[in-house]
Design a protein around this motif. Sequence first.
Motif, PDB file in Angstrom:
ATOM      1  N   ARG A 298      11.382 -43.089 -71.803  1.00 11.76           N
ATOM      2  CA  ARG A 298      11.976 -42.791 -70.938  1.00 11.76           C
ATOM      3  C   ARG A 298      13.649 -41.659 -71.725  1.00 11.76           C
ATOM      4  O   ARG A 298      14.041 -42.658 -71.726  1.00 11.76           O
ATOM      5  CB  ARG A 298      12.037 -42.000 -69.371  1.00 11.76           C
ATOM      6  CG  ARG A 298      12.733 -41.325 -68.916  1.00 11.76           C
ATOM      7  CD  ARG A 298      13.418 -41.932 -67.177  1.00 11.76           C
ATOM      8  NE  ARG A 298      13.830 -40.645 -66.588  1.00 11.76           N
ATOM      9  CZ  ARG A 298      14.463 -41.390 -65.269  1.00 11.76           C
ATOM     10  NH1 ARG A 298      15.239 -42.141 -64.663  1.00 11.76           N
ATOM     11  NH2 ARG A 298      15.322 -40.376 -64.342  1.00 11.76           N
TER      12      ARG A 298
ATOM     13  N   ASN B 282      13.559 -34.658 -67.920  1.00 13.44           N
ATOM     14  CA  ASN B 282      12.941 -35.706 -68.233  1.00 13.44           C
ATOM     15  C   ASN B 282      12.056 -35.968 -69.465  1.00 13.44           C
ATOM     16  O   ASN B 282      11.445 -34.884 -69.620  1.00 13.44           O
ATOM     17  CB  ASN B 282      12.234 -36.934 -67.417  1.00 13.44           C
ATOM     18  CG  ASN B 282      12.604 -37.289 -66.265  1.00 13.44           C
ATOM     19  OD1 ASN B 282      14.137 -38.046 -66.163  1.00 13.44           O
ATOM     20  ND2 ASN B 282      12.322 -37.375 -65.164  1.00 13.44           N
TER      21      ASN B 282
ATOM     22  N   ALA C  45       8.567 -36.629 -56.981  1.00 16.11           N
ATOM     23  CA  ALA C  45       9.075 -37.406 -55.617  1.00 16.11           C
ATOM     24  C   ALA C  45       9.582 -36.769 -54.085  1.00 16.11           C
ATOM     25  O   ALA C  45      11.164 -36.181 -54.634  1.00 16.11           O
ATOM     26  CB  ALA C  45       9.990 -39.168 -56.167  1.00 16.11           C
TER      27      ALA C  45
ATOM     28  N   HIS D 105       5.546 -39.567 -63.406  1.00 16.90           N
ATOM     29  CA  HIS D 105       6.794 -40.069 -64.216  1.00 16.90           C
ATOM     30  C   HIS D 105       6.560 -38.308 -64.215  1.00 16.90           C
ATOM     31  O   HIS D 105       6.335 -37.225 -64.837  1.00 16.90           O
ATOM     32  CB  HIS D 105       6.250 -40.294 -66.144  1.00 16.90           C
ATOM     33  CG  HIS D 105       5.824 -42.218 -66.008  1.00 16.90           C
ATOM     34  ND1 HIS D 105       6.303 -42.181 -65.725  1.00 16.90           N
ATOM     35  CD2 HIS D 105       4.184 -42.290 -65.885  1.00 16.90           C
ATOM     36  CE1 HIS D 105       6.828 -43.422 -65.936  1.00 16.90           C
ATOM     37  NE2 HIS D 105       5.245 -43.617 -66.072  1.00 16.90           N
TER      38      HIS D 105
ATOM     39  N   GLY E 161      13.924 -36.148 -62.861  1.00 21.12           N
ATOM     40  CA  GLY E 161      14.786 -36.916 -61.241  1.00 21.12           C
ATOM     41  C   GLY E 161      13.454 -38.632 -61.747  1.00 21.12           C
ATOM     42  O   GLY E 161      13.112 -38.817 -62.740  1.00 21.12           O
ATOM     43  N   ASP E 162      13.514 -39.120 -60.049  1.00 24.58           N
ATOM     44  CA  ASP E 162      12.983 -40.361 -60.251  1.00 24.58           C
ATOM     45  C   ASP E 162      11.421 -40.055 -60.339  1.00 24.58           C
ATOM     46  O   ASP E 162      10.893 -39.144 -60.375  1.00 24.58           O
ATOM     47  CB  ASP E 162      13.236 -41.484 -59.572  1.00 24.58           C
ATOM     48  CG  ASP E 162      14.685 -41.522 -58.783  1.00 24.58           C
ATOM     49  OD1 ASP E 162      15.893 -41.859 -59.842  1.00 24.58           O
ATOM     50  OD2 ASP E 162      15.551 -41.408 -58.347  1.00 24.58           O
ATOM     51  N   THR E 163      10.544 -41.498 -60.405  1.00 19.43           N
ATOM     52  CA  THR E 163       9.396 -41.574 -60.529  1.00 19.43           C
ATOM     53  C   THR E 163       8.783 -42.421 -59.231  1.00 19.43           C
ATOM     54  O   THR E 163       9.664 -42.113 -58.606  1.00 19.43           O
ATOM     55  CB  THR E 163       9.036 -42.845 -61.610  1.00 19.43           C
ATOM     56  OG1 THR E 163       9.529 -43.563 -60.995  1.00 19.43           O
ATOM     57  CG2 THR E 163       8.949 -42.960 -62.913  1.00 19.43           C
ATOM     58  N   THR E 164       7.678 -41.926 -58.649  1.00 12.46           N
ATOM     59  CA  THR E 164       7.045 -42.868 -57.517  1.00 12.46           C
ATOM     60  C   THR E 164       5.742 -42.503 -58.481  1.00 12.46           C
ATOM     61  O   THR E 164       4.660 -42.770 -59.445  1.00 12.46           O
ATOM     62  CB  THR E 164       6.796 -40.660 -56.380  1.00 12.46           C
ATOM     63  OG1 THR E 164       6.553 -41.142 -54.972  1.00 12.46           O
ATOM     64  CG2 THR E 164       5.760 -39.733 -56.888  1.00 12.46           C
TER      65      THR E 164
END
Length: 209
Positions: free
Chosen positions: A7, A26, A151, A185, A189-192
Amino acid sequence: MAARIERLVTSGTFSLDGGTWDVDNNVWIVGDDHEVIVIDAAHDADAIARAVGGRTLRAIVCTHAHNDHIDAAPALAERTGAPVLLHPDDLPLWKQTHPDRAPDAELTDGQGLAVAGIELTVLHTPGHAPGAVCLYAPDLNALFSGDTLFAGGPGATGRSYSHFPTIVDSIRDRLLTLPGDTVVHTGHGDTTTIGAEAPHLQEWIDRGF
């Protein structure tokens, strides 16, 4: 060495419908020590090229054609010789950013992209954009969702070329059917995981994301 996921976060702006917003994107690099693909060449071709290093770049895959996901794609392609791949339904958006440079090839639903001994399957998931796609890599237990699923909910659908009922259909029919432990991915922001998001489908519908 086995295929892996890297990433890189790049920063720039997203512009559409007369507005401009600062964003962090990302950039996903999938492959091994010899060859990779880049998913969403955002903002900084130099930084992406440094992250790729001496490895062969097989393709630059665009999950959709909002400018913040494609602005560095032509420069990265020129530097590396890698083709830029985009679903044709997003050509109108692509041309807003790159009117004089077309993508090199089309992405199609069900298409397989091979790199480093694994295959990523293209899933056409319109809604955030007409030609939005996700990439499913079962060997990595991974889904690259672009801006289709985050997410906490679906991608935004309040701007041109987007449609909320369509993105809900795409997520329900194409993504939430994947194994629950699949790691998502995202484009920002963030993964979930699929399992974390699946129980909230009706909430999203009721709230009308």
